[in-house]
Enzyme design. Structure first.
Site, short mmCIF file in Angstrom:
data_model
loop_
_atom_site.label_atom_id
_atom_site.label_comp_id
_atom_site.label_asym_id
_atom_site.label_seq_id
_atom_site.Cartn_x
_atom_site.Cartn_y
_atom_site.Cartn_z
N GLY A 26 22.18 37.43 -45.11
CA GLY A 26 23.01 36.35 -45.62
C GLY A 26 23.45 36.59 -47.05
O GLY A 26 24.60 36.31 -47.41
N SER A 144 21.25 38.72 -31.97
CA SER A 144 20.33 39.84 -32.13
C SER A 144 20.24 40.61 -30.82
O SER A 144 20.46 40.05 -29.74
CB SER A 144 18.94 39.31 -32.51
OG SER A 144 17.93 40.30 -32.35
N TYR A 170 11.93 33.91 -29.21
CA TYR A 170 12.98 34.43 -30.08
C TYR A 170 14.19 34.86 -29.24
O TYR A 170 15.34 34.55 -29.57
CB TYR A 170 12.47 35.61 -30.89
CG TYR A 170 13.49 36.24 -31.80
CD1 TYR A 170 13.97 35.55 -32.92
CD2 TYR A 170 14.01 37.52 -31.55
CE1 TYR A 170 14.92 36.12 -33.76
CE2 TYR A 170 14.94 38.09 -32.39
CZ TYR A 170 15.40 37.39 -33.49
OH TYR A 170 16.35 37.95 -34.33
#
Length: 304
Positions: A26, A144, A170
């Site tokens: 980020g 991801s 996840y």
């Protein structure tokens, strides 16, 4: 031709909101957008860390508090952004957690699903009307390669209350990021201004790995320079998705190297499961119910 940061167009006059922009991917995303002339808002949980990050950037950079684990905080952040900015050109849903122990958000959601997907779903819905009138505006959501690992949307136990696996939880959250992007793009298509795009950083050497098992952390310590890429490179797929004029809605960008682990950003494909329109639409409906957020774009008439 390999896409590099030198190909990021000038961003003068554009407003970019980047979640989780005080560190890692980020930070690098926000830094480069600011250097190219964008007015960048660092939407972060810890505003002191955000201010330290902003001080390391050149350009017009501000900080806004945003805790994605709290829908109250998400709504407050959206209200603050709305008061400060009449328009938003780029919303980059970057922040995330990975492989956390079983815990819940303030609203009772499993931490990874609640933070990575539901928090960003709510934020996007609350801000989308600021993007819709802006030609060339984009919502970029960071997924991801983990969306392929033991990943499915477990509608019978979304919050992992019966059993819990860090990697599987996840994977569900990152699969949800992609399904959200694809369904959002179908809903946006009729408006002709804003597009939704996804990206992934490959395997980047950031502090996101801090919650992984000790054996995995040791592996990254020893082999990190060989099997990972730095955050400066990991941010490039996001930056391409956000700024390349040739990008189309519903696309997905990641590294071009073997296994998409590292390399220059290019158009990639996600798992077959991620393109299941029925599951995408069911996830959307469930996400609206859980967050209480309704989007200012209706259901797509037909699947793309």
């Amino acid at each position: 031709m390999k896409w590099t940061e030198q190909q990021i167009p000038r961003q003068d006059g554009r407003v970019a909101v980047v979640t989780g922009a005080n560190t890692g991917l980020g930070f690098e995303t926000a830094r480069r957008l600011a250097e190219r002339g964008a007015s960048v808002v660092l939407a972060v949980r810890d505003t002191e860390k955000g201010k330290l990050a902003a001080a390391r950037m050149n350009g017009d950079v501000s900080v806004r508090e945003l805790d994605l684990t709290s829908l109250e905080s998400v709504r407050a952040a959206a209200d603050g952004l709305r008061a400060a900015h009449p328009r938003i050109d780029l919303l980059i849903n970057n922040a995330g957690v990975m492989h956390t122990p079983r815990q819940t958000t303030r609203d009772g959601f499993e931490m990874q699903f609640g933070t990575n997907h539901l928090g960003h779903f709510a934020l996007t819905g609350l801000l989308l009307d600021l993007l819709l009138p802006v030609p060339g505006s984009r919502v970029v959501t960071v997924s991801s390669t983990g969306h392929r690992i033991r990943a499915a949307i477990h509608f019978d136990d979304l919050q992992w209350e019966r059993s819990y696996g860090r990697a599987a939880a996840y994977g569900q959250s990152k699969l949800a990021n992609l399904m959200f992007t694809y369904e959002l793009q179908r809903r946006l298509a009729a408006h002709g201004t804003t597009v939704a795009v996804a990206a992934h950083p490959g395997v980047s050497n950031t502090d996101l790995i801090r919650n992984a098992p000790a054996s995995v952390r040791r592996t990254f310590t020893w082999l990190g320079p060989v099997i990972t890429q730095p955050a400066t490179a990991g941010a490039l797929p996001t930056l391409r998705a956000a700024t390349d004029p040739s990008v189309l809605g519903g696309q997905y960008y990641g590294p071009d190297g073997l296994g998409e682990v590292r390399g220059h950003p290019r158009l990639v494909t996600s798992s077959p499961e991620s393109y299941d329109v029925t599951v995408q639409q069911r996830l959307w409906a469930v996400s609206e119910d859980l967050t209480g957020v309704r989007f200012p774009v209706g259901q797509a008439v037909a699947a793309a």
